[in-house]
Design a protein around this motif. Sequence first.
Motif: not given
Length: 501
Positions: A107-120, A157-164
């Motif tokens: 999920m690293s890279g773009e997939p995880l970034e889209y997931v973060k956007e959706a969760a926010c 949302k800050a916690a979501i954006r910090n997901i690695q």
Amino acid sequence: MSADGGSKNTGGIRKDDRPNDCAANDGVSSGGALNDKDGAAAGRNDSVRMEILLSHALLPVGEPGVFWALVTLTGLSPNAKEAVHGGGGRARLPLNIGLVLDRSGSMSGEPLEYVKEAACFVVDQLSARDKFSLVTFDSDVELLCPSQEVQFKDQLKAAIRNIQSGSSTNLSGGLLRGYEEVLKENRAGQVNRVVLLTDGMANVGVTDPTLLGAKVRAIEKKGISVSAVGVGSAFDEDLLIALAEAGHGNFYYVKNIDEIPSVFRQELTGLLSVVAQAVKVKATVGFGCKLAGVLGYEPEPAPDGAVLHLPDMYEDEVKRLVLEVWHPPLPEGEHEVLEVSLKYVDAGQALAEVSVSVKARLSAGYGPPEAYKPRYEVVKRVELVKTALAKDKAVEKSREGELNESKAILQHRLQALENLTRDGHGAGDAEVKEEIENLRNLVRQVDEIEEERKRLKTRGTHASLSDNAAPTPSQATFLKELRSQSYMTRRDRREPNTRGE
């Protein structure tokens, strides 16, 4: 055919002419309003409308056979209820939602970034009345946001954006931890939902689909539903569909990662517009008839019929059930052949229990050949659901290495729908024409997959040279597409709006 609660040729249940099981009881809203459309019933302030349409208006005298009943349930929006029944809108039910997100290495890279956007996005749509929790998983499970009222959105949302991203896929651990958080705030009078997103196979923790499905069924019995989102071509579509079915939630297939936000948007839109919960449909046949089945469902058997427990219903949502009924030789005259009762908890009436019942009558008689012709609307739905089920069968054959059998199954359904368009009504049906073109494309894909496998076998580059080798990447995508299309048709789900409208 007439379908009503005691009144011929009009449909609906009059307040002074209800079946016994629709009689008003203490704490129960019941009955149906008289309507000009055959087989329609909805209470004066109820949130779900039920309609029955039989496949035939007239059957031949003295001949056994089969007829179909199309049962349509429609969730009424506040505006629709005001237009039909009068009165104003309603406040939505509070939401208790837990997101369970795959953060494995893939999920690293773009997939995880889209997931973060959706969760926010989910966080932004919630209010202080709602509860939110967030669990992430790779080989380990992490509770990122314990269940809490949605008051400090920036912190969430800050916690979501910090997901690695991490390593493997402990899907079962993430799912069960997410369930535990939703369970903490689980109560009646709200929508309780776990939303699982993954792009891979469960390879850590509990991996047996049967055990996972049983666990989700137990979760659903406690009033918590489960939706599943599969991303890419490596996840187990059978498992995720089974989890969504058992959990009375939704399944989504995300082929392109930029669709992730629109999937979350569609899921949340539904959750924020629930009009009915604990939906139960009971079909009872009469006059010597037998309920042969409900296409695409596995109902519970009941005396002279069957019972279906359905997921929550949303505003403007339509659920269609296709009942197959075997009938004996019928004497001339009108016969009561089917009764369908609907019970649910109405989110728009302070969680009152609503009960509506509709009876359908079918005539046997003499007439010209065209009088016995089935109704196109019912036949169309039957053929589309049969096509959906055939896609599941084509998947089975493809996995067994029987690509020719898979292709033949799809071609058979293609011919059936092409025959339907030769009917006077079907000639201009855009939905049927779209499915015909879709089937032609699927048949072409089978040919391409077969050629691809031949090339790989010739070069010796595939993991196995046997006919039942593991699917190639293109075949894996093809199988997911078939299973997703089948699910969407059987469950009346629509594709997410990727434009965000």
